[in-house]
Design a protein around this motif. Structure first.
Motif, mmCIF file in Angstrom:
data_model
loop_
_atom_site.group_PDB
_atom_site.id
_atom_site.type_symbol
_atom_site.label_atom_id
_atom_site.label_comp_id
_atom_site.label_asym_id
_atom_site.label_seq_id
_atom_site.Cartn_x
_atom_site.Cartn_y
_atom_site.Cartn_z
ATOM 1 N N GLU A 114 0.835 -1.206 0.000
ATOM 2 C CA GLU A 114 0.000 0.000 0.000
ATOM 3 C C GLU A 114 0.867 1.251 0.000
ATOM 4 O O GLU A 114 0.536 2.252 -0.646
ATOM 5 N N ALA A 115 1.993 1.196 0.730
ATOM 6 C CA ALA A 115 2.896 2.351 0.757
ATOM 7 C C ALA A 115 3.426 2.625 -0.656
ATOM 8 O O ALA A 115 3.577 3.777 -1.052
ATOM 9 N N ALA A 116 3.690 1.556 -1.408
ATOM 10 C CA ALA A 116 4.148 1.731 -2.792
ATOM 11 C C ALA A 116 3.027 2.332 -3.638
ATOM 12 O O ALA A 116 3.256 3.216 -4.465
ATOM 13 N N GLU A 117 1.816 1.848 -3.384
ATOM 14 C CA GLU A 117 0.671 2.327 -4.156
ATOM 15 C C GLU A 117 0.452 3.827 -3.925
ATOM 16 O O GLU A 117 0.274 4.579 -4.882
ATOM 17 N N THR A 119 2.563 6.041 -2.989
ATOM 18 C CA THR A 119 3.640 6.899 -3.487
ATOM 19 C C THR A 119 3.693 6.867 -5.008
ATOM 20 O O THR A 119 4.611 7.421 -5.610
ATOM 21 N N LEU B 54 -7.212 3.804 -1.187
ATOM 22 C CA LEU B 54 -6.807 2.433 -0.856
ATOM 23 C C LEU B 54 -8.050 1.573 -0.696
ATOM 24 O O LEU B 54 -8.000 0.358 -0.759
ATOM 25 N N PHE B 98 1.133 5.881 7.528
ATOM 26 C CA PHE B 98 0.401 4.747 8.091
ATOM 27 C C PHE B 98 0.714 4.537 9.568
ATOM 28 O O PHE B 98 1.792 4.904 10.048
ATOM 29 N N TRP B 104 9.933 0.478 3.572
ATOM 30 C CA TRP B 104 10.425 -0.728 2.895
ATOM 31 C C TRP B 104 11.726 -1.175 3.551
ATOM 32 O O TRP B 104 12.710 -0.424 3.575
ATOM 33 N N ARG B 164 9.029 10.620 3.469
ATOM 34 C CA ARG B 164 8.770 9.923 2.199
ATOM 35 C C ARG B 164 7.527 10.502 1.512
ATOM 36 O O ARG B 164 7.511 10.702 0.302
ATOM 37 N N LEU B 168 7.168 13.944 -2.183
ATOM 38 C CA LEU B 168 6.405 13.970 -3.431
ATOM 39 C C LEU B 168 5.560 15.239 -3.540
ATOM 40 O O LEU B 168 4.736 15.365 -4.438
#
Lengths: 213, 263
Positions: A114-117, A119, B54, B98, B104, B164, B168
């Motif tokens: 989800e974090a990839a999604e 971003t 989401l 979150f 990652w 992070r 953006l």
């Protein structure tokens, strides 16, 4: 037991190593495709992949090799025994590696995807940049284990006419009447190869240490 | 009055038979901090996840800076899914943080912050890392750039996660219980980063149990219970009496807990 005999065993070790490493590499590529297929939730991909995996995990490698070696000429494909050996070993290890990888992929926490999604990574970028590296790290010990299993199972390819360590040792033992030193040397060579593989695995795992959790 | 940063109209979300969000109507003003509070299972996190797309709403509409997110719903109820490129463009206006940080693990702090700049925005490595480093500096973690998440404390991980999202350059920041997974002594550093961000005029939507943070930082507090929005207004109104009995009960539980911690 002379230097000459030991040199012959070492030469045979090159085919053991070569066939095993090539099979592991090809098997790994097939395994990525198979695991992606089993995780796709689309039955046109899942069913063939599952069937493939059940067959190659469920039939002894020895029988697979004999089948491939005898079947291919019947359907008009004449292949040298080395190709038959590599095909058999690759398909077999692919099935095992695929199951390891599937476990790894399923263990990648949903939140990381989800974090990839959020971003903005595309599904493809998410797969290659996030899912594959994390799944690989999770499955690394199992994959090293599988590499060692395949190196040892490569003794079976003698049935399709490949001279590798075990076959060479048998031939030398029966012609020299020195079975014990020859088989002991063969065992030593396997042990050294597999210890090196295990060491490389440990080293690689440690260098990824920061990424362990 | 200017266009709201986020407008939510008649939003419904169902999972199978259970309705998690029922007819939510809410406007989140630009440049303000909006906190979503409510008991567990009230739907506040689901609402936030809908804003990040989401979760896909079952019906209703969300607009971000006036642009429809994911679906366009005509007044007659006819609904169409927007093309993927458009969905991506609208999603890019928001950044998400979150509860579980979701860094990652195979990338350093710098790698986490620069990843999307490199792969999505195609910036050259040097430029992406320079921008990432600037964001890490902003959250006070420039000297942890080469650490992996497992080498950072929870509070530091969450600050990297904020960097992070900020890298953006989102217009709106969404926070899903950003301090709930942290030890009490680590929540302060994360809340401070969020306070600084609020002071800069960032539009923020924060799902939180930190009633103190909500009371002091939020411009708008919305209270959800059983999938319904029961109250939305400035903190001065929400803490004033008389108030909705359900909200009263909810806040009392927090006050009791605070009192028992002092005892």
């Amino acid at each position: 037991m002379t230097i000459k005999l030991f040199t012959l065993l070492l030469q045979a070790a090159i085919s053991t190593l070569g066939i095993s490493l090539i099979s592991i590499a090809i098997g790994f590529v097939i395994a990525i495709i198979l695991s992606a297929a089993t995780l796709s939730h689309k039955s046109i991909y899942v069913v063939p992949a599952r069937l493939f995996i059940s067959f190659f995990r469920g039939v002894p490698l020895l029988v697979q090799l004999l089948l491939i070696y005898t079947l291919l000429p019947v359907i008009g494909i004449n292949v040298p025994s080395i190709v038959a050996a590599i095909v058999g070993m690759s398909l077999c290890t692919a099935a095992y590696q695929a199951e390891n990888l599937r476990g790894g992929f399923e263990s990648v926490p949903r939140g990381l995807i989800e974090a990839a999604e959020v971003t903005g990574l595309s599904p493809r970028q998410t797969f290659f940049r996030i899912r594959v590296p994390i799944a690989l790290r999770l499955t690394f010990p199992a994959l090293i284990n599988e590499a060692i299993m395949i190196l040892k199972s490569s003794s079976l390819v003698s049935v399709v006419g490949i001279i590798e360590i075990t076959k060479m040792a048998q031939d030398l033992a029966s012609s020299t009447y020195l079975p014990i030193p020859i088989f002991a040397s063969a065992a030593l060579i396997y042990l050294v190869i597999n210890s090196i593989v295990a060491l490389i695995g440990r080293f690689a795992e440690r260098s990824l240490g920061g990424a362990s959790t | 009055m200017s266009l709201p940063a986020i407008a939510i109209t008649k939003l419904v979300k169902r999972f199978g038979d259970s309705t998690v969000l029922q007819d939510i109507d809410l406007e989140i003003p630009e440049g303000k901090v909006s906190c979503l509070i409510g008991p567990s299972g009230s739907g506040k996190s689901t609402l936030l996840r809908c804003l990040a797309f989401l979760e896909e709403p079952t019906s209703g509409m969300i607009t971000i800076n006036g642009e429809a997110l994911g679906f366009f719903e005509a007044p007659n109820g006819k609904r169409e899914r927007l093309p993927p490129a458009q969905i991506r463009a609208v999603r890019a206006k928001t950044g998400m943080v979150f509860q579980q940080f979701n860094l990652w693990p195979h990338m350093t702090a710098l790698g986490n912050v620069s990843e999307a700049l490199k792969t999505v925005h195609k910036l050259p490595k040097g430029e992406a890392e320079a921008r990432a480093l600037a964001q890490l500096r902003k959250v006070g973690l420039e000297n942890r750039a080469n650490h992996y998440p497992s080498q950072l404390s929870g509070g530091q991980q969450q600050r990297v996660a904020i960097a992070r999202a900020l890298a953006l350059e989102p217009k709106i920041m969404l926070f899903d219980e950003p301090t709930s997974a942290l030890d009490p002594e680590l929540t302060g550093e994360v809340l401070n980063v969020m306070r600084d961000l609020a002071a800069e005029g960032m539009t923020m939507v924060v799902v939180t149990h930190e009633i103190g943070f909500a009371a002091t930082v939020a411009h708008q507090i919305s209270f959800l219970d059983h999938g319904r929005l029961l109250f939305s207004g400035p903190p001065s109104e929400i803490f004033a009496k008389p108030r909705h009995p359900r909200l009263d009960q909810f806040l009392d539980t927090y006050l009791d807990r605070g009192a028992s911690m002092l005892a």
